[in-house]
Design a protein around this motif. Structure first.
Motif, PDB file in Angstrom:
ATOM      1  N   VAL A 457       0.850  -1.193   0.000  1.00  0.00           N
ATOM      2  CA  VAL A 457       0.000   0.000   0.000  1.00  0.00           C
ATOM      3  C   VAL A 457       0.884   1.241   0.000  1.00  0.00           C
ATOM      4  N   LEU A 458       0.365   2.296  -0.590  1.00  0.00           N
ATOM      5  CA  LEU A 458       1.072   3.572  -0.538  1.00  0.00           C
ATOM      6  C   LEU A 458       0.225   4.553   0.261  1.00  0.00           C
ATOM      7  N   ILE A 459       0.846   5.058   1.346  1.00  0.00           N
ATOM      8  CA  ILE A 459       0.179   6.051   2.196  1.00  0.00           C
ATOM      9  C   ILE A 459       0.725   7.423   1.810  1.00  0.00           C
ATOM     10  N   THR A 460      -0.148   8.352   1.525  1.00  0.00           N
ATOM     11  CA  THR A 460       0.308   9.712   1.223  1.00  0.00           C
ATOM     12  C   THR A 460      -0.125  10.651   2.343  1.00  0.00           C
ATOM     13  N   VAL A 461       0.857  11.307   2.925  1.00  0.00           N
ATOM     14  CA  VAL A 461       0.546  12.295   3.967  1.00  0.00           C
ATOM     15  C   VAL A 461       0.258  13.620   3.246  1.00  0.00           C
ATOM     16  N   ALA A 462      -0.893  14.233   3.591  1.00  0.00           N
ATOM     17  CA  ALA A 462      -1.329  15.404   2.835  1.00  0.00           C
ATOM     18  C   ALA A 462      -1.647  16.585   3.747  1.00  0.00           C
ATOM     19  N   ALA A 463      -1.321  17.761   3.252  1.00  0.00           N
ATOM     20  CA  ALA A 463      -1.736  19.005   3.919  1.00  0.00           C
ATOM     21  C   ALA A 463      -1.819  20.086   2.854  1.00  0.00           C
TER      22      ALA A 463
END
Ligand code: TXA
Ligand code: MG
Length: 528
Positions: A457-463
């Motif tokens: 899985v690829l987790i993308t941290v976003a802001a």
């Protein structure tokens, strides 16, 4: 003409609905001997005789009532019965057994050839012994071109089923399925509820064991390249295979299910052979694709396999042998989580938290620092001696200024450095696989390096932009202008989102705990 050749004791390749056969007059031992010679077939492996009408069966064998019932159900078609043989069948055909294998094919060309020949035609699959069976005339041509081993080939186009006939022994009690094919065990059980399955269908027999069907003992259907079968879900299998492609450094090919192509590294040669859910589709294409891959001079071929029922059993049975029983199940392996995000999104904070759960943190940014010198020669030849410091190591600042000056320079720098970073990542991944440890691959450029193809899985941290801008200004002590420039140089977010499985929203400190809970819940199903 072909029939005349058969009558005069020659060997002819002809199409059937299963695979191409190499035919000769079954009653002429000299002609039959030519088949064995042409194929390089072991003498202890008997041949199937092909007839054009059910009434011919009793000329060559002692059919039982059940044999007639099955003939009515499955003939003409991809179905072969083993019966006690009559005297007229030479030992050359039966390999010294007192039984004979009989089949009535449905292919009109095959039936016409048999009829015009005025005899039964003994025919194994027309491949050189051990290699994948031929399902097109071109495959036969490839195997015999430039030799005088066969008199000719009848081109009937691609075979309908693509996998050899189902072989059923009626001389065993209860009857036994020796080789699965397009007529499935389920279909046969309508007539024989106590049907048994030969041990050899799904298992490698120990050396020296006696097989009910001698053909099941031999190395079979195998490409020249080393071949490994991989079971498991699409993504898990691709993660394992991609890791191995990089780790082995070999020129690799992948024979995958339809729709899985995009999961593989761009350096691999990938060909699909049919839908995972439609075994008939896979049966029809598997030998053709195996042969195509093998023509490319690959060192290793990974084959996606599925141990399913129906016609799937026939596909599984052939591929087990093509892989010489070298099968890996990717599903039980420990998970690999990827974490990425734009500058200032909060990737590092999240990775620190996950690392505390015992995952091995593989930080590609720090790997990129200590692997830089591995690509020194390539970097110098691309960017010149100026990138070297006095002590001979690479001056990162000068390298960056030269490489980032143009898009081509940036691409070349990435191409060289990503190779060494990925090698180091997979070294760690394979260690973790052995130690049954979950990996956490962390990097800003995971997708550019194709490292996301090493992750379940690829987790993308976003802001949001303003939040990120503020964070990098205070974290890295940048001016507003410097910070804006940094963020402007970032990769397009849409590209990242396309590959992302989980977006971790890191806008406010208040929401962090909730996001963490949501992520934990999401990851739980990957933790075995
Ligand atoms: O679909 C097919 O069956 C194709 C086309 C050409 O008809 N033929 C084919 O033949 O696949 P071959 O020789 O590649 O495979 C025949 C299999 C071998 O595994 C052999 O050991 C087995 O049938 N067989 C033949 N005669 C037998 C016998 N009397 N007892 C047990 N097994 C036998
Ligand atoms: Mg064969």
């Amino acid at each position: 003409m072909a029939a005349a050749a058969i009558r005069s004791g020659d060997v002819v390749a002809f199409p059937t609905e299963t695979v191409y056969g190499l035919g000769a007059d079954a009653l002429n031992p000299d002609a039959v001997a030519k088949i064995f010679k042409a194929k390089g077939r072991p003498q202890n492996n008997p041949l199937i005789i092909h007839i054009h009408d059910v009434s011919e069966m009793e000329k060559y064998a002692y059919p039982t009532e059940l044999a007639y019932k099955l003939a009515e159900a499955f003939w003409p078609g991809p179905f072969t019965m083993i019966l006690p043989k009559k005297e007229c069948i030479p030992n050359a055909v039966s390999a010294g057994l007192d039984t004979v294998a009989i089949r009535l094919p449905s292919d009109p060309v095959a039936r016409k050839l048999i009829k015009l020949s005025g005899t039964a035609i003994a025919a194994p699959s027309a491949n050189i012994s051990g290699s994948p069976s031929p399902t097109r005339a071109g495959h036969v041509l490839h195997d015999y071109q430039g030799t005088d081993k066969i008199a000719g080939i009848i081109d009937g186009g691609p075979c309908e089923f693509g996998v050899e006939s189902t072989v059923l022994s009626l001389t065993e009690n209860p009857p036994m399925l020796l080789r699965p094919g397009s007529i499935t065990p389920e279909e046969i059980m309508r007539y024989i509820p106590d049907l048994t399955l030969s041990e050899a269908v799904k298992n490698k027999l120990p050396d020296g064991a006696k097989a009910e069907s001698p053909g099941m003992l031999h190395r079979h259907y195998a490409p020249i390249a080393e071949t490994e079968g991989v079971k498991g879900s699409s993504v898990r299998a691709a993660v394992y295979i991609n890791e191995n492609i990089i780790n082995s450094g070999k020129k690799c090919g992948v024979m995958c299910f339809d729709g899985e192509e995009k999961l593989y590294l761009s350096s691999a040669i990938v060909m699909s052979y049919g839908k995972e859910s439609v075994p008939e589709d896979r049966a029809a294409k598997m030998f053709d694709v195996l042969r195509q891959l093998d023509l490319l001079g690959l060192e290793k071929i990974f084959v996606r396999i599925e141990d399913d029922g129906g016609v799937g059993l026939a596909v599984f049975n052939r591929l087990l042998r093509a892989c010489e029983f070298n099968i890996t199940d990717a599903d039980p392996m420990p998970a690999v989580f990827g974490v990425t995000g734009l500058s200032g999104a909060g990737k590092t904070t999240l990775c620190d938290i996950l690392e505390e759960r015992g995952y091995d943190h593989i930080d590609t940014d720090s790997i990129s620092r200590y692997t830089l010198d591995m690509g020194k020669d390539e970097l110098v030849s691309r960017f010149g001696n100026e990138i070297l410091a006095c002590d001979g190591s690479i001056d990162r600042k000068i390298l960056a200024s030269k490489a980032f000056a143009s898009p081509e320079g940036t691409a070349d720098l990435n191409k060289i450095t990503h190779k060494y970073i990925m090698k180091e990542v997979v070294r760690r991944l394979s260690e973790n696989r052995v130690d049954n440890k979950i990996s956490l691959v962390d990097g800003a450029a995971l997708i550019e390096a194709e490292a996301h193809k090493l992750c379940d899985v690829l987790i993308t941290v976003a802001a949001g932009y303003d939040t990120r801008l503020e964070r990098i200004i205070s974290r890295d002590r940048l001016s507003v202008e410097q910070a804006e420039k940094r963020l402007a140089a970032q990769r397009p977010y849409a590209l990242i989102l396309k590959e992302t499985d989980f977006v971790f929203e890191n806008e406010t400190a208040d929401g962090y705990g909730k996001e963490l809970d949501r992520l934990s819940e999401f990851l739980a199903k990957y933790i075995k």
